[in-house]
Design a protein around this motif. Structure first.
Motif: not given
Length: 125
Positions: A46-65
């Motif tokens: 997993x790298x990242x996801x964006x939900x229908x409401x545009x909320x996002x989640x990131x893997x720790x390895x890419x967060x901030x980049x």
């Protein structure tokens, strides 16, 4: 739903790159969109996801980049990648699912029904 990823390439460490994924055949705004990557000899992660409401989640390895974004008018999801590292080298896949997963299972490839063909990102040191 058909997904077509593009924009990969060869860059140097520290560079930026943006990849995109165009969806067709469904109501794009109804889908949760994700990015995964797979390096040679490794499992898809997993790298990242964006939900229908545009909320996002990131893997720790890419967060901030890395930044994931969506444009529902263009049926497109983007992944802006900054400060790239050689360990970011992988084939990047976009994924989609109609279900919004509320547990950490959203990080699992099995939580996404539709997949694109992948685009290669290579970061040289």
């Amino acid at each position: 739903v058909q997904l077509q990823a593009s924009g990969g390439g060869l860059v140097q460490a520290g560079d930026s790159l943006s990849i995109s994924c165009v969806a067709s055949g469904g109501t794009f705004s109804a889908y949760v969109m994700g990015w995964f990557r797979q390096a040679p000899g490794k499992e898809r992660e997993f790298v990242a996801r964006i939900r229908r409401n545009s909320f996002t989640d990131y893997a720790d390895s890419v967060k901030g980049r890395f930044t994931i974004a969506r444009d529902n008018a263009k049926n497109t999801v983007y992944l802006q990648m900054n400060s790239l590292k050689p360990e970011d080298t992988a084939v990047y896949y976009c994924a989609a699912d109609i279900k919004d997963v509320y547990t950490m299972r959203y990080r699992e490839p099995t939580s996404y029904e539709y997949w694109g063909q992948g685009t290669q990102v290579t970061v040289s040191s």
